[in-house]
Design a protein around this motif. Sequence first.
Motif, PDB file in Angstrom:
ATOM      1  N   ALA A 123       0.868  -1.176   0.000  1.00  0.00           N
ATOM      2  CA  ALA A 123       0.000   0.000   0.000  1.00  0.00           C
ATOM      3  C   ALA A 123       0.898   1.217   0.000  1.00  0.00           C
ATOM      4  CB  ALA A 123      -0.920   0.012   1.215  1.00  0.00           C
ATOM      5  N   SER A 124       0.331   2.364  -0.313  1.00  0.00           N
ATOM      6  CA  SER A 124       1.094   3.597  -0.221  1.00  0.00           C
ATOM      7  C   SER A 124       0.863   4.203   1.156  1.00  0.00           C
ATOM      8  CB  SER A 124       0.645   4.578  -1.308  1.00  0.00           C
ATOM      9  OG  SER A 124       1.466   5.722  -1.305  1.00  0.00           O
ATOM     10  N   ASN A 125       1.928   4.695   1.750  1.00  0.00           N
ATOM     11  CA  ASN A 125       1.815   5.333   3.063  1.00  0.00           C
ATOM     12  C   ASN A 125       1.074   6.654   2.906  1.00  0.00           C
ATOM     13  OD1 ASN A 125       2.207   6.353   5.647  1.00  0.00           O
ATOM     14  ND2 ASN A 125       4.290   5.539   5.793  1.00  0.00           N
ATOM     15  N   ILE A 126      -0.059   6.795   3.572  1.00  0.00           N
ATOM     16  CA  ILE A 126      -0.892   7.985   3.371  1.00  0.00           C
ATOM     17  C   ILE A 126      -0.217   9.249   3.897  1.00  0.00           C
ATOM     18  CG2 ILE A 126      -2.216   7.895   5.539  1.00  0.00           C
ATOM     19  CD1 ILE A 126      -4.730   8.459   3.708  1.00  0.00           C
ATOM     20  N   ALA A 127       0.641   9.115   4.896  1.00  0.00           N
ATOM     21  CA  ALA A 127       1.412  10.249   5.415  1.00  0.00           C
ATOM     22  C   ALA A 127       2.887   9.932   5.157  1.00  0.00           C
ATOM     23  CB  ALA A 127       1.141  10.472   6.894  1.00  0.00           C
ATOM     24  N   LYS A 128       3.340  10.209   3.948  1.00  0.00           N
ATOM     25  CA  LYS A 128       4.670   9.809   3.504  1.00  0.00           C
ATOM     26  C   LYS A 128       5.782  10.598   4.185  1.00  0.00           C
ATOM     27  CE  LYS A 128       3.212   8.517  -1.186  1.00  0.00           C
ATOM     28  NZ  LYS A 128       3.646   7.114  -1.116  1.00  0.00           N
ATOM     29  N   TYR A 129       6.969  10.015   4.228  1.00  0.00           N
ATOM     30  CA  TYR A 129       8.155  10.777   4.639  1.00  0.00           C
ATOM     31  C   TYR A 129       9.200  10.806   3.543  1.00  0.00           C
ATOM     32  CZ  TYR A 129       9.612   6.123   6.480  1.00  0.00           C
ATOM     33  OH  TYR A 129       9.895   4.789   6.661  1.00  0.00           O
ATOM     34  N   ASP A 130       8.815  10.389   2.335  1.00  0.00           N
ATOM     35  CA  ASP A 130       9.656  10.552   1.155  1.00  0.00           C
ATOM     36  C   ASP A 130       8.785  10.296  -0.067  1.00  0.00           C
ATOM     37  OD1 ASP A 130      11.948  10.889  -0.498  1.00  0.00           O
ATOM     38  OD2 ASP A 130      13.208  10.016   1.081  1.00  0.00           O
ATOM     39  N   GLY A 131       9.378  10.536  -1.266  1.00  0.00           N
ATOM     40  CA  GLY A 131       8.600  10.420  -2.493  1.00  0.00           C
ATOM     41  C   GLY A 131       7.970   9.057  -2.685  1.00  0.00           C
ATOM     42  N   PHE A 132       8.758   8.005  -2.487  1.00  0.00           N
ATOM     43  CA  PHE A 132       8.231   6.644  -2.517  1.00  0.00           C
ATOM     44  C   PHE A 132       8.317   6.091  -1.108  1.00  0.00           C
ATOM     45  CE2 PHE A 132       9.351   7.131  -7.009  1.00  0.00           C
ATOM     46  CZ  PHE A 132       8.154   6.717  -7.598  1.00  0.00           C
ATOM     47  N   SER A 133       7.216   6.118  -0.426  1.00  0.00           N
ATOM     48  CA  SER A 133       7.121   5.689   0.969  1.00  0.00           C
ATOM     49  C   SER A 133       5.928   4.750   1.067  1.00  0.00           C
ATOM     50  CB  SER A 133       6.936   6.908   1.880  1.00  0.00           C
ATOM     51  OG  SER A 133       6.754   6.529   3.217  1.00  0.00           O
ATOM     52  N   GLY A 134       6.214   3.443   1.052  1.00  0.00           N
ATOM     53  CA  GLY A 134       5.143   2.463   0.983  1.00  0.00           C
ATOM     54  C   GLY A 134       5.072   1.552   2.191  1.00  0.00           C
ATOM     55  N   LEU A 135       4.075   0.704   2.168  1.00  0.00           N
ATOM     56  CA  LEU A 135       3.841  -0.248   3.251  1.00  0.00           C
ATOM     57  C   LEU A 135       3.773  -1.657   2.689  1.00  0.00           C
ATOM     58  CD1 LEU A 135       0.905   1.656   4.990  1.00  0.00           C
ATOM     59  CD2 LEU A 135       3.263   1.554   5.817  1.00  0.00           C
ATOM     60  N   ILE A 136       4.284  -2.586   3.441  1.00  0.00           N
ATOM     61  CA  ILE A 136       4.070  -4.005   3.175  1.00  0.00           C
ATOM     62  C   ILE A 136       3.156  -4.503   4.283  1.00  0.00           C
ATOM     63  CG2 ILE A 136       5.143  -6.276   3.040  1.00  0.00           C
ATOM     64  CD1 ILE A 136       7.586  -4.979   1.861  1.00  0.00           C
ATOM     65  N   ILE A 137       1.921  -4.738   3.952  1.00  0.00           N
ATOM     66  CA  ILE A 137       0.922  -5.137   4.950  1.00  0.00           C
ATOM     67  C   ILE A 137       0.840  -6.656   4.983  1.00  0.00           C
ATOM     68  CG2 ILE A 137      -1.500  -4.983   5.622  1.00  0.00           C
ATOM     69  CD1 ILE A 137      -1.600  -2.274   4.197  1.00  0.00           C
ATOM     70  N   PHE A 138       1.115  -7.212   6.148  1.00  0.00           N
ATOM     71  CA  PHE A 138       1.122  -8.665   6.300  1.00  0.00           C
ATOM     72  C   PHE A 138      -0.296  -9.221   6.293  1.00  0.00           C
ATOM     73  CE2 PHE A 138       4.955  -7.870   9.353  1.00  0.00           C
ATOM     74  CZ  PHE A 138       5.695  -7.365   8.299  1.00  0.00           C
ATOM     75  N   ASN A 139      -0.447 -10.452   5.820  1.00  0.00           N
ATOM     76  CA  ASN A 139      -1.739 -11.133   5.940  1.00  0.00           C
ATOM     77  C   ASN A 139      -2.077 -11.364   7.410  1.00  0.00           C
ATOM     78  OD1 ASN A 139      -1.655 -11.201   3.182  1.00  0.00           O
ATOM     79  ND2 ASN A 139      -1.434 -13.428   2.991  1.00  0.00           N
ATOM     80  N   ASP A 140      -1.034 -11.631   8.212  1.00  0.00           N
ATOM     81  CA  ASP A 140      -1.228 -11.864   9.642  1.00  0.00           C
ATOM     82  C   ASP A 140      -1.483 -10.553  10.368  1.00  0.00           C
ATOM     83  OD1 ASP A 140      -0.936 -14.699  10.096  1.00  0.00           O
ATOM     84  OD2 ASP A 140       1.161 -14.462   9.522  1.00  0.00           O
ATOM     85  N   ASN A 174      -1.297 -10.271  13.668  1.00  0.00           N
ATOM     86  CA  ASN A 174      -0.282 -10.228  14.728  1.00  0.00           C
ATOM     87  C   ASN A 174       1.110 -10.197  14.103  1.00  0.00           C
ATOM     88  OD1 ASN A 174       1.432 -10.616  16.914  1.00  0.00           O
ATOM     89  ND2 ASN A 174       0.091 -12.126  17.906  1.00  0.00           N
ATOM     90  N   PRO A 175       1.873  -9.115  14.284  1.00  0.00           N
ATOM     91  CA  PRO A 175       3.207  -9.027  13.673  1.00  0.00           C
ATOM     92  C   PRO A 175       4.205 -10.023  14.250  1.00  0.00           C
ATOM     93  CG  PRO A 175       2.863  -7.204  15.188  1.00  0.00           C
ATOM     94  CD  PRO A 175       1.547  -7.906  15.065  1.00  0.00           C
ATOM     95  N   LEU A 176       3.867 -10.629  15.394  1.00  0.00           N
ATOM     96  CA  LEU A 176       4.769 -11.603  16.001  1.00  0.00           C
ATOM     97  C   LEU A 176       4.558 -13.011  15.460  1.00  0.00           C
ATOM     98  CD1 LEU A 176       4.723 -10.382  19.724  1.00  0.00           C
ATOM     99  CD2 LEU A 176       6.237  -9.686  17.857  1.00  0.00           C
ATOM    100  N   ASN A 177       3.590 -13.178  14.547  1.00  0.00           N
ATOM    101  CA  ASN A 177       3.359 -14.475  13.901  1.00  0.00           C
ATOM    102  C   ASN A 177       4.214 -14.579  12.637  1.00  0.00           C
ATOM    103  OD1 ASN A 177       1.503 -15.257  15.820  1.00  0.00           O
ATOM    104  ND2 ASN A 177      -0.287 -14.705  14.603  1.00  0.00           N
ATOM    105  N   PHE A 178       5.505 -14.658  12.819  1.00  0.00           N
ATOM    106  CA  PHE A 178       6.416 -14.684  11.674  1.00  0.00           C
ATOM    107  C   PHE A 178       7.115 -16.034  11.577  1.00  0.00           C
ATOM    108  CE2 PHE A 178       8.471 -12.540  15.302  1.00  0.00           C
ATOM    109  CZ  PHE A 178       9.454 -13.478  15.597  1.00  0.00           C
TER     110      PHE A 178
END
Length: 356
Positions: free
Chosen positions: A127-144, A146-150
């Motif tokens: 996804a694109s970061n809605i409040a960017k801190y650079d020109g290309f500032s994106g997100l990798i959104i996990f299916n999980d 819980n971020p600790l389920n890796f």
Amino acid sequence: MFFKDQLLSKIEKLDTATREKFTRIYKINISHGKLLIPDSMISWVKSNFGDVGSVEHQEFVKIFNRITGEGSIFNELRTKRPVIVDQSLGGAKEEVEKCFGDYFANPKTSTPEDVFGRIKGKYCITASNIAKYDGFSGLIIFNDHNPLNFNAEKIADYLEVASLYFKKAHEVNPDAIYPFFAWNALWRAGASIIHGHAQVVLTEGMAYSKIDMLRRQVLDYENLHLSNYFDDIFAVHKALGLGMEYGKTRIMVKLTPIKNNEILIVGRDYGQELAKSISKVLTALKNNLGVQSFNLVIYLPPLAKTEENWSHIPYIVRIVDRGNLGNKTADIGSMELYAQSIVESNPYKAMEALRN
């Protein structure tokens, strides 16, 4: 055995070549502090610290990296100091599950996309970061949620999707060539959304200041000593019992951590090997040391030729423990921001956790 005793014992046993590397990279100083406990506080001190003597006479291990300017002060007594804890918080799993269904639960409808569209992996989507801190500032959104389920397979997918994101962004803007990967796991690490996600940024002009500073410092070291900096620090860490090889990567519990339990991973291959090492470290921190929140970053080489030299820089992963989720006391203060990091963990315990 305390960190100081373990470290000094290992230093005494260094061979000549490794001792030379240690002394040209690191400076170590042992200092002491004394105080007087009034009778009215003795009971409280015993209850919180266990021993009045260890409070009245304290030892500090100060380690300074002459090359990078990083420095840490170790005082294990600080692990026992009282902190404000939010007793209303349950365990990490329970608190994370309370926030199930946040904005990232349905990324296709609840998040913006980049101008080149979305990239979908097996375990994540961009996804694109809605409040960017650079020109290309994106997100990798996990299916999980819980971020600790890796695990290694999921992390490898995150890294692959990140690589594709950088490639797509570079195609849109050929001047954007400097990639950066960041994973802030839960609120102690600065995450504003609980749902598992990482951030990917591609910048132009130059790499971010701290990354480029490291590049220049390492290059200066290699030009002066005709020796690879990362080979040398690994040799030192391994000889001190704080480094290990894992697959095609090298893992070190840093002598000069920015904060508790900082781990450094370096390698020349991006992908499965790096993912396996990251998974090993995160699993050890979570399962063996009870880490609930962490920051993880990856320094990557530029996507195109540059005027500056990057040939001496491997893939670099830095991971640091951000503390108990219930702590209301911040783990980073004025010392860490403007002076020298105060560390409460014992690197040898972190190394033991990695080996188990």
